[in-house]
Scaffold this motif. Sequence first.
Motif, PDB file in Angstrom:
ATOM      1  N   LEU A   1      -8.135   2.487  -7.232  1.00 21.54           N
ATOM      2  CA  LEU A   1      -8.854   3.252  -8.063  1.00 21.54           C
ATOM      3  C   LEU A   1      -8.097   4.528  -8.534  1.00 21.54           C
ATOM      4  O   LEU A   1      -7.476   5.093  -7.565  1.00 21.54           O
ATOM      5  CB  LEU A   1     -10.128   3.759  -7.356  1.00 21.54           C
ATOM      6  CG  LEU A   1     -11.235   4.734  -8.121  1.00 21.54           C
ATOM      7  CD1 LEU A   1     -11.839   4.136  -9.307  1.00 21.54           C
ATOM      8  CD2 LEU A   1     -12.018   5.510  -7.342  1.00 21.54           C
TER       9      LEU A   1
ATOM     10  N   GLN B   1       0.839  -1.340  -0.012  1.00 23.27           N
ATOM     11  CA  GLN B   1      -0.027   0.027  -0.054  1.00 23.27           C
ATOM     12  C   GLN B   1       0.797   1.240  -0.072  1.00 23.27           C
ATOM     13  O   GLN B   1       0.681   2.273  -0.611  1.00 23.27           O
ATOM     14  CB  GLN B   1      -0.926  -0.065   1.199  1.00 23.27           C
ATOM     15  CG  GLN B   1      -2.051  -1.005   1.028  1.00 23.27           C
ATOM     16  CD  GLN B   1      -2.854  -1.054   2.401  1.00 23.27           C
ATOM     17  OE1 GLN B   1      -2.368  -0.606   3.379  1.00 23.27           O
ATOM     18  NE2 GLN B   1      -4.025  -1.802   2.185  1.00 23.27           N
TER      19      GLN B   1
ATOM     20  N   THR C   1      -6.704  -4.204  -5.627  1.00 24.80           N
ATOM     21  CA  THR C   1      -7.810  -3.455  -6.524  1.00 24.80           C
ATOM     22  C   THR C   1      -7.535  -1.912  -5.949  1.00 24.80           C
ATOM     23  O   THR C   1      -7.544  -1.646  -5.010  1.00 24.80           O
ATOM     24  CB  THR C   1      -9.357  -3.714  -6.009  1.00 24.80           C
ATOM     25  OG1 THR C   1      -9.348  -3.447  -4.603  1.00 24.80           O
ATOM     26  CG2 THR C   1      -9.701  -5.112  -6.128  1.00 24.80           C
TER      27      THR C   1
ATOM     28  N   SER D   1      -6.975  -1.859  -2.042  1.00 23.89           N
ATOM     29  CA  SER D   1      -7.163  -2.958  -1.002  1.00 23.89           C
ATOM     30  C   SER D   1      -6.525  -4.120  -1.635  1.00 23.89           C
ATOM     31  O   SER D   1      -6.209  -4.119  -2.687  1.00 23.89           O
ATOM     32  CB  SER D   1      -8.654  -3.129  -1.059  1.00 23.89           C
ATOM     33  OG  SER D   1      -9.414  -3.583  -2.013  1.00 23.89           O
TER      34      SER D   1
ATOM     35  N   GLU E   1     -11.580   8.302 -13.836  1.00 23.67           N
ATOM     36  CA  GLU E   1     -11.452   7.262 -12.912  1.00 23.67           C
ATOM     37  C   GLU E   1     -11.168   5.945 -13.470  1.00 23.67           C
ATOM     38  O   GLU E   1     -11.684   5.522 -14.687  1.00 23.67           O
ATOM     39  CB  GLU E   1     -12.492   6.900 -11.983  1.00 23.67           C
ATOM     40  CG  GLU E   1     -12.860   8.077 -11.117  1.00 23.67           C
ATOM     41  CD  GLU E   1     -14.131   7.883 -10.230  1.00 23.67           C
ATOM     42  OE1 GLU E   1     -14.349   8.647  -9.420  1.00 23.67           O
ATOM     43  OE2 GLU E   1     -14.662   6.456 -10.466  1.00 23.67           O
TER      44      GLU E   1
ATOM     45  N   ASN F   1      -6.586   6.071  -5.045  1.00 24.85           N
ATOM     46  CA  ASN F   1      -7.449   6.074  -4.154  1.00 24.85           C
ATOM     47  C   ASN F   1      -8.183   4.695  -4.127  1.00 24.85           C
ATOM     48  O   ASN F   1      -7.995   3.690  -4.713  1.00 24.85           O
ATOM     49  CB  ASN F   1      -8.411   7.052  -4.387  1.00 24.85           C
ATOM     50  CG  ASN F   1      -8.185   8.267  -4.556  1.00 24.85           C
ATOM     51  OD1 ASN F   1      -7.529   8.618  -5.551  1.00 24.85           O
ATOM     52  ND2 ASN F   1      -8.273   9.313  -3.660  1.00 24.85           N
ATOM     53  N   ASP F   2      -8.478   4.335  -2.465  1.00 22.26           N
ATOM     54  CA  ASP F   2      -9.178   3.116  -2.384  1.00 22.26           C
ATOM     55  C   ASP F   2      -8.561   1.788  -2.782  1.00 22.26           C
ATOM     56  O   ASP F   2      -8.984   0.996  -3.368  1.00 22.26           O
ATOM     57  CB  ASP F   2     -10.779   3.122  -2.995  1.00 22.26           C
ATOM     58  CG  ASP F   2     -11.499   4.336  -2.779  1.00 22.26           C
ATOM     59  OD1 ASP F   2     -11.295   4.768  -1.469  1.00 22.26           O
ATOM     60  OD2 ASP F   2     -12.168   4.681  -3.622  1.00 22.26           O
TER      61      ASP F   2
ATOM     62  N   GLU G   1     -10.769   1.876 -12.918  1.00 20.57           N
ATOM     63  CA  GLU G   1     -10.784   0.703 -11.962  1.00 20.57           C
ATOM     64  C   GLU G   1     -10.157  -0.235 -12.401  1.00 20.57           C
ATOM     65  O   GLU G   1      -9.926  -0.831 -13.620  1.00 20.57           O
ATOM     66  CB  GLU G   1     -12.307   0.347 -11.867  1.00 20.57           C
ATOM     67  CG  GLU G   1     -13.220   1.149 -11.139  1.00 20.57           C
ATOM     68  CD  GLU G   1     -14.803   0.613 -11.340  1.00 20.57           C
ATOM     69  OE1 GLU G   1     -15.073   0.323 -10.239  1.00 20.57           O
ATOM     70  OE2 GLU G   1     -15.244   0.314 -12.290  1.00 20.57           O
TER      71      GLU G   1
END
Length: 507
Positions: free
Chosen positions: A120, A60, A118, A96, A144, A93-94, A146
């Motif tokens: 973003l 991360q 995953t 995981s 964005e 962002n975001d 994904e």
Amino acid sequence: MCWAGRMMLGAFSILLALVLAAAAAACEFGPFPYRATGIVCRMTKPAALLLNQETAQVIQAAFRNAKFPNITGERSMRLLGRVAYGLSNIQVNDLSIERSEVELKEDNAIHISIKNVTALFKGTLTYGYAGAWFLQLFHSVDFEIESSIDLQLSINLMCQKDQVAPDASGCYLTFHKLTLHLQGDKQPGWLKQLFTDFISFTLKLVLKREVCKEINTVAQTLTNFILDLAANFVRDKDIIVDISVASDPVIKAGYIESHHKGLVLYKNKSSVLSDSVFSPSLLTESRMLYFWLSEHSLSSLAAAAFLDGRLVLNLRGEKLQELFEMEDTEVQRKAVQRIFQGTSYNDSVAKVWSLTQPQISLQPKGTVVRSLVAVEVSILLAGEEPLVALYMEKEITVTIQATYAEKKLILQPVDSSVEIKVFKCTADPSGEDSSIQSFLQHMILVAGIPEVTSSIGSALTSLMNNKRLDLFDIINPEIITRQGYVIVQLDFGFPSHLLLNFLENSL
């Protein structure tokens, strides 16, 4: 953990644990490398699995700190003419991670598989095209992306200047999903499809390059951090333990093992070790972490402590009272009265110090320590020079068993003998009063030696805690002495906040 405790426990993640592994073929160790081995660390597969749980934080941090460059490109389209695009201000962002797996390979590498990362990605898309009829249009929209990615890491061990350097350049990304959304509109459209086709390949290359580069940077940063931490842990003023590598690493399916010199440096003078008794068969795989320490390393530490004037203990007040009033008997009271001449314990001081370098012998029954020790009791008179009421030199042999519990090192004497070599006492100038000598002999064995070992244990505990050992959760440690070496084996819990704080403050 005896003196061994000063060299222990420094793994912050599976990347940090690589620091404990020694050099690869880049370093030359000669035909008999084990002969120069003073300290060995073995980390088993259960420990690697535990530490791997912290890998998510490392990954991360790598994604968060990756500096993504602007992505530009262009393509000629039928009817539309030349289409150019640019992606800028790319941020993550975001993030995981579904799961992480680790595998130890005998090809001198640790393989880490990160499943389903995953993320973003957000930024700005600028595009324009010159139409067939010279119509020019330029637009900027937020986007964005994904993504779903699998990450494979193959971390090799290298030797640089007798220290360890992990090489995390074996980094591979597999994309399962890479979906572009424009201005928050998640419905398919010709514009989204057009630019998805244009940029997906380039974007994958950029993500792989930048993320893998950042992972390698994080690995090196963590390595430098743990090397500095380890160097500080085995250094105290002028006493330094040389933990540079002594031989190639041993990587099996069940453990990683590293070998270190363990030589003690004191004021630029070093001990020499050429006859180590270490063999890999001395360690098992039932616990998470093992430390093997040679008798030579511990003896050298004791010698350095002696030369540095650290083997000195002063007792006064309640401690002095506890020592001399271990038993409430008439013989004891008379002996104490004669020695202290009615002076308060607060006005007296007992000094205990080693006159010769302690000799350390590691045996199955424990750590045997032999030394010539002096004891001096002085009465402090107001306005006058201290009066030496008692002076003794005694040859002491004591067997000590060490345990570590509740974050404290406990040294317990289990067998001891005392032979008085010099005896001077104002209460017995002739040295012929058997009652005083008998009392002192008994006091030294029953209370004196336990008090000294307890004080040494407390001092070492304070020193180790000052080096941050108390931040680790050490589970059921066992200290096993054998002929010529000691093994410390334990399980541990990982203090996640240490790694998190370091990553937040350093990257």
